[in-house]
Design an enzyme around this catalytic site. Structure first.
Site, PDB file in Angstrom:
ATOM      1  CB  SER A   1      -0.924   0.026   1.233  1.00  0.00           C
ATOM      2  OG  SER A   1      -0.164   0.134   2.420  1.00  0.00           O
TER       3      SER A   1
ATOM      4  CG  ASP B   1       7.659  -9.151  11.392  1.00  0.00           C
ATOM      5  OD1 ASP B   1       8.106  -8.010  11.201  1.00  0.00           O
ATOM      6  OD2 ASP B   1       7.368  -9.584  12.528  1.00  0.00           O
TER       7      ASP B   1
ATOM      8  CG  ASN C   1       7.956   1.690   1.135  1.00  0.00           C
ATOM      9  OD1 ASN C   1       7.834   2.914   1.104  1.00  0.00           O
ATOM     10  ND2 ASN C   1       6.928   0.877   1.365  1.00  0.00           N
TER      11      ASN C   1
ATOM     12  CE1 TYR D   1       8.012   8.011  10.174  1.00  0.00           C
ATOM     13  CE2 TYR D   1       8.305  10.396  10.162  1.00  0.00           C
ATOM     14  CZ  TYR D   1       8.105   9.203   9.483  1.00  0.00           C
ATOM     15  OH  TYR D   1       8.004   9.211   8.117  1.00  0.00           O
TER      16      TYR D   1
ATOM     17  CB  THR E   1       0.141   6.979   2.401  1.00  0.00           C
ATOM     18  OG1 THR E   1       0.420   7.205   3.807  1.00  0.00           O
ATOM     19  CG2 THR E   1       1.234   7.613   1.556  1.00  0.00           C
ATOM     20  N   PRO E   2      -2.532   5.742   3.117  1.00  0.00           N
ATOM     21  CG  PRO E   2      -3.230   3.630   2.400  1.00  0.00           C
ATOM     22  CD  PRO E   2      -2.264   4.736   2.068  1.00  0.00           C
TER      23      PRO E   2
END
Length: 242
Positions: free
Chosen positions: A14, A52, A79, A147, A182-183
């Site tokens: 996705s 994973d 990614n 993050y 994005t989602p």
């Protein structure tokens, strides 16, 4: 096996990863994707496997399967990534387990995939590792300590690989997107007031699409920029220029 160039994309089901898979296929590459949702990845990749990226044996098995299927991996696109939950905020307020979760995916993941792929690249004397980092690896995102730190690490991992493997004919670069719809980001960007706050900070006045990030990966993966390695390619609509 095939004589055509082969790309392996992590998190290909996705968002940015899906767009990268589709674009690299358009460019003529044989594309393999790994993701926790392999059925969705299979819609845009020639070969998809559940994986994973935080699990060493899972990553090693997936890379071995891609090499067995295609015979080589010319381009690795790291990614797969997460932003963390709302609990992953400022340093003293972030639970240790949430810090670990973000870093396990965003740093350990690219390390494991690169570690698994690099021996075959070294043996062939060529290859390109592309990490999808973020402008958060260059400038701090307020309230996103885990993050920001993880994307700084992903960027520096690409630089480290570039330095250590240049003599082996291998390049490594990082793509650093700004805000992309994005989602993963839709929860925020679908709220008009929050979207306006974000876009007011971007000189071009809008967030990016996944296809625009895929364009950058396409250019790097093409091999046309053969002298570019250890570089952070910023795709942010001018956000970090302010």
């Amino acid at each position: 096996m095939t004589a055509e160039r082969v790309a392996l994309v992590t998190g290909g089901a996705s968002g940015i990863g899906r767009a990268i898979c589709a674009r690299l296929r358009e460019d003529g590459l044989q594309v393999a994707a790994v993701d926790l949702k392999p059925d969705a990845a299979a819609e845009v990749a020639m070969f998809a496997r559940g994986c994973d990226v935080t699990d060493e044996s899972d990553v090693d098995s997936a890379v071995a399967a891609v090499l067995d299927r295609f015979g080589a991996i010319d381009v690795l696109v790291n990614n797969a990534g997460i932003t963390g939950s709302q609990a992953a905020t400022t340093c003293h307020e972030t639970p240790v387990e949430e810090w670990d979760r973000v870093h396990t995916v965003n740093v350990r993941g690219p390390f494991l995939a690169s570690r698994a792929v690099l021996p075959s690249m070294v043996a062939r004397g060529s290859g390109h590792v592309i990490n999808i980092a973020s402008i958060a690896g260059l400038v701090a995102f307020p309230g996103r300590c885990a993050y920001t730190a993880s994307k700084g690490a992903a960027l520096m991992l690409a630089k480290s690989i570039a330095v250590d493997y240049a003599a082996a004919g291998i390049r490594a670069n990082a793509v650093c997107p700004g805000m992309v719809y994005t989602p993963m980001t839709s929860w925020r960007l679908d709220q008009p007031a929050l979207r306006t706050q974000v876009e007011d900070r971007i000189p071009v006045g809008r967030v990016a699409t996944p296809d625009e990030i895929a364009d950058a990966v396409s250019v790097l993966a093409s091999g046309r920029m053969s002298y570019v390695t250890g570089h952070a390619l910023v795709i942010d609509g001018g956000m970090t220029a302010l």
